[in-house]
Every structure is written in C-alpha cells, then in structure tokens.
Design a protein around this motif. Sequence first.
Motif, short mmCIF file in Angstrom:
data_model
loop_
_atom_site.label_atom_id
_atom_site.label_comp_id
_atom_site.label_asym_id
_atom_site.label_seq_id
_atom_site.Cartn_x
_atom_site.Cartn_y
_atom_site.Cartn_z
N TYR A 1 0.82 -1.21 0.00
CA TYR A 1 0.00 0.00 0.00
C TYR A 1 0.85 1.26 0.00
N SER B 1 -7.57 1.57 -8.38
CA SER B 1 -8.72 1.35 -7.50
C SER B 1 -9.01 -0.14 -7.50
N GLN C 1 -15.71 -0.28 -7.08
CA GLN C 1 -15.14 -0.05 -5.75
C GLN C 1 -13.96 0.91 -5.89
N TYR D 1 -12.12 2.65 -3.95
CA TYR D 1 -11.11 2.92 -2.93
C TYR D 1 -9.72 2.53 -3.46
N TYR E 1 -10.54 6.02 -12.68
CA TYR E 1 -10.75 5.95 -11.24
C TYR E 1 -10.67 7.32 -10.58
N LYS F 1 -7.83 14.35 -5.47
CA LYS F 1 -8.49 13.64 -4.37
C LYS F 1 -9.97 13.40 -4.60
N ASN G 1 -12.28 10.77 -6.49
CA ASN G 1 -13.10 9.58 -6.33
C ASN G 1 -12.63 8.63 -5.23
N THR G 2 -11.73 9.08 -4.40
CA THR G 2 -11.26 8.21 -3.33
C THR G 2 -11.41 8.93 -2.00
N LYS G 3 -11.51 8.18 -0.93
CA LYS G 3 -11.66 8.76 0.40
C LYS G 3 -10.36 8.52 1.16
N TYR G 4 -9.35 9.31 0.83
CA TYR G 4 -8.05 9.18 1.50
C TYR G 4 -7.59 10.49 2.07
#
Length: 157
Positions: free
Chosen positions: A35, A64, A69, A71, A133, A152, A154-157
Amino acid sequence: MKESLMFCSMGNGITIADRNQEECSDYKTVAHIGYNRDITYYDKKMSQEAIDCIERFAKYNNSSASQTQPYPVLKPVEFSKIDVQELKGIFSRALSSHFEDINIEVAAFSDADYITVIADKPICEFLTRYYRYMKTEMKEGVHHWIFTMYDKANTKY
C-alpha cells in the motif's frame, strides 16, 4: 522485455505475475507492491526492463479495487505535486502505445489539487478512460481540448 507482466489487486496492494512462467499451475508471482508503494521482489532473475516497469508502476500509478469499488489499492499519488516536465513524460509514455503524434501541454495547480492537459480530442478521451478511477473533466477549448484531473476526487483518503 522477456517477461509478460500482469499487475493484479489481491486485496493487499498490487501483485505482479509473469505470464511467461508457471509455478504450481499458475502464473509465477515475481513481485509485490505494498500500500505504501514499497516493492518486494521474489524473482531475482528479472530483466532490468521489467524492474523499471514495476518501479514506474509503483511510483506513478494509482489503482482502484475495481470499477465499482473506487477505494485506492496503493497510497494515491498526488499528481498536482509532481513537476510538469515529469508529468508530461508520464502522460507521453501512457499515450505512446496508442498514438504516433503526441502533442500535449501540461499544467499543475498544487494549491487547487488538479492538473490540466491541453491536447486534441482523441488524446483527451484516452486520458479520461485511462484515469477512469479519478475525477476527470474534458471540455472543448477554442483551438484544442482540455483534460482536467483532480487529485483527491473519487477516493476517500
């Protein structure tokens, strides 16, 4: 490159397998990208071209889990923080296998977390699909098309 690399999300980063080698009736796993983008090599006999490909993927690719999905599988790269000449090289490499004449201009806006690519319509359409993504926009300008990608979205980071 003698290897035929396959990049897969197995739930804990990106696993890289070589389709030209088999092990236990499956493609041989040659490396893994965690990761935090750290690389673990399992095959010490890979060509330098394959190693460069894996390192480039680890440094620049956002992935992603799937289309449904969104994430991130790897810690997301913030493209707006990368030098524009380096960005131009990243986009040119992605485009080179699909287009012969690549004429793009790139601008990064780190304070607003987005980048802009100025090119023709087919190139902007390709980049929209390639970075599906991410939140992207494509619109027609006066003499060219404009592709915008937000860091930042389409992702929740």
